[in-house]
Enzyme design. Structure first.
Site, PDB file in Angstrom:
ATOM      1  N   GLY A 170       0.838  -1.192   0.000  1.00 15.58           N
ATOM      2  CA  GLY A 170       0.000   0.000   0.000  1.00 15.58           C
ATOM      3  C   GLY A 170       0.880   1.252   0.000  1.00 15.58           C
ATOM      4  N   CYS A 227       3.000   2.238  12.968  1.00 15.54           N
ATOM      5  CA  CYS A 227       4.199   2.910  12.478  1.00 15.54           C
ATOM      6  C   CYS A 227       4.714   3.950  13.457  1.00 15.54           C
ATOM      7  CB  CYS A 227       3.908   3.585  11.145  1.00 15.54           C
ATOM      8  SG  CYS A 227       2.899   2.581  10.091  1.00 15.54           S
TER       9      CYS A 227
HETATM   10  C1  LIG Z   1      -1.359  -0.082   6.400  1.00 18.71           C
HETATM   11  C2  LIG Z   1      -1.631   1.196   5.734  1.00 18.71           C
HETATM   12  C3  LIG Z   1      -0.814   1.648   4.677  1.00 18.71           C
HETATM   13  C4  LIG Z   1       0.426   0.921   4.249  1.00 18.71           C
HETATM   14  O1  LIG Z   1       0.155  -0.288   3.589  1.00 18.71           O
HETATM   15  P1  LIG Z   1       1.351  -1.377   3.504  1.00 18.71           P
HETATM   16  O2  LIG Z   1       0.853  -2.379   2.529  1.00 18.71           O
HETATM   17  O3  LIG Z   1       1.516  -1.911   4.884  1.00 18.71           O
HETATM   18  O4  LIG Z   1       2.554  -0.657   3.026  1.00 18.71           O
HETATM   19  C5  LIG Z   1      -1.144   2.827   4.049  1.00 18.71           C
HETATM   20  N1  LIG Z   1      -2.223   3.537   4.426  1.00 18.71           N
HETATM   21  C6  LIG Z   1      -3.030   3.142   5.429  1.00 18.71           C
HETATM   22  C7  LIG Z   1      -4.218   3.964   5.765  1.00 18.71           C
HETATM   23  C8  LIG Z   1      -2.755   1.957   6.112  1.00 18.71           C
HETATM   24  O5  LIG Z   1      -3.542   1.592   7.114  1.00 18.71           O
END
Ligand SMILES: *Cc1c(COP(=O)(O)O)cnc(C)c1O
Length: 396
Positions: free
Chosen positions: A73, A327
């Site tokens: 993501g 995070c």
């Molecule tokens: C978890 C998350 C991400 C990051 O996604 P990953 O696949 O872990 O890199 C980005 N935006 C939001 C809102 C998230 O909850």
């Protein structure tokens, strides 16, 4: 006997559907071919990717050729924002986002500021809602992109993205949404054409880690993210994560097959959780919107405690929660989201988030609340400050 784990951190990541693991396995072994190769062994992987693309496109009303697989993501967010900034910089250098985005968006925008772009960070109201009027006020002829998340990971607030996207699109400005928390939980559609780009991730919906997608409306001029081979129409080079994509598609299938049921069930459990805590634990408040809220998302601030301390104590009972977004954990800085919705610093430190999943039961929630009452009561009992406050307030 192994200790029972009560996993209430599904916004951080989710356990995979066993069926999704199952369908991935052959793509590590007998169907290992590189999809770019010419023999039939390779074709199996290629076909699996294209069928996953088609299936995922259908869940948001997109065309298959508008779906690009990414490595996360985070990558989808980075790509959307950086590539638009690059491709449209002759048109303008102004980007609008919000103060409550995930760091994948915020830190990307900050990086662009260092390259000479101007970024406006919209302030939400106290429930975490970004009002369309506020967007209208900051648009300039120089604005090239508006990026607002569909739903917030820390406080669960759902944003009015349909309205926000319409405002941007009507003025010829691209609209991106980080839908990582919302995808698979809320009905989402790009059919009205107002959303130019949308990011999602597999591991938040029972799929594997390390795979996501970016929807890109076909008219968007998008620069390649990775240069190399011809994969993903030359826009995201690199041998495809075939097992990951296959697992993602299975998780999508299973998630969407029961999406409405899960929404209903998790919303009921969420409301039960919030009501019990508010009535049984003093000096607690819900963070985020009570009404515009993700199903299964529960978040509070408790006065006179540190969220981290409560978490450690709950962990010894097998309960997994979060004090902010995963995070930010480990950082001593207060959460940027809770600060942006106007909570004072001492209250922000008492934040706790519980995010329910497909396996969460009412018994899990009852056990968690009982432990919370005990733990929070014990911590507060050690605080002379609390004793004085409660005595004056007549609670004790
Ligand atoms: C978890 C998350 C991400 C990051 O996604 P990953 O696949 O872990 O890199 C980005 N935006 C939001 C809102 C998230 O909850």
């Amino acid at each position: 006997m192994e200790k029972k784990i009560i996993y209430l951190d599904n916004a951080a990541t989710t356990p995979m559907y066993p069926e999704a693991v199952e369908v991935m396995l052959p793509y590590f072994t007998e169907r290992f071919g590189n999809p770019s190769s010419q023999y039939s062994l390779a074709n199996e992987g290629k076909r699996a990717i294209e069928s996953a693309r088609k299936q995922i496109a259908a869940t948001i009303g997109a065309r298959p050729e508008e779906i690009y697989f990414t490595g996360s993501g985070t990558e989808a967010d980075n790509w959307a924002i950086k590539a638009v900034a690059q491709a449209y910089r002759d048109k303008g250098r102004h980007i609008i986002t919000t103060k409550i985005e995930h760091h994948a968006v915020l830190h990307t925008c900050e990086a662009l500021e260092r390259e000479g772009y101007r970024v406006t960070y919209l302030t939400p109201d106290e429930d975490g809602i970004i009002f369309p009027e506020r967007l209208l006020r900051v648009l300039t002829p120089d604005t090239i992109l508006v990026s607002v998340m569909t739903a917030n990971n820390e406080i669960g607030t759902i944003e009015p993205i349909e309205e926000l996207a319409k405002i941007a699109t009507e003025r010829g400005i691209l609209f991106h949404t980080d839908a990582v928390q919302a995808y698979g939980k809320l009905p989402l559609s790009v059919e009205d054409g107002n959303i130019a780009m949308l990011s999602a991730s597999a591991h938040k919906i029972g799929g594997p880690k390390g795979v996501g997608f970016l929807y890109v409306r076909r008219d968007v001029r998008l620069q390649s993210f990775l240069h190399g081979g011809a994969q993903e129409k030359r826009r995201r080079a690199g041998t495809e994560n075939v097992p990951g994509i296959v697992g993602f598609a299975k998780a999508v299938e299973l998630t969407f097959a029961s999406r409405e049921e899960s929404e209903q069930r998790e919303s009921e459990l969420r409301d039960y959780f919030m009501e019990r805590v508010l009535s049984e634990i003093p000096y607690a408040r819900v963070t985020g919107s009570v009404k515009e809220r993700l199903p299964g998302h529960v978040s509070f601030c408790f006065q006179f405690i540190e969220g981290e301390t409560v978490l450690i104590m709950l962990d010894s009972d097998g309960i997994c929660g979060s004090s902010g977004s995963a995070c930010t954990t480990g950082q001593t800085e207060p959460s940027h989201v809770l600060t942006a919705i106007g909570l004072p610093e001492d209250v922000v430190h008492g934040a706790l988030r519980f995010t329910l999943g497909r396996d969460t039961t009412k018994e899990d929630i009852d056990f968690t609340i009982d432990r919370m009452k005990e733990v929070i009561g014990r911590i507060r009992a050690m605080s002379p400050y609390y004793a004085k406050f409660a005595a004056r307030d007549g609670k004790e």
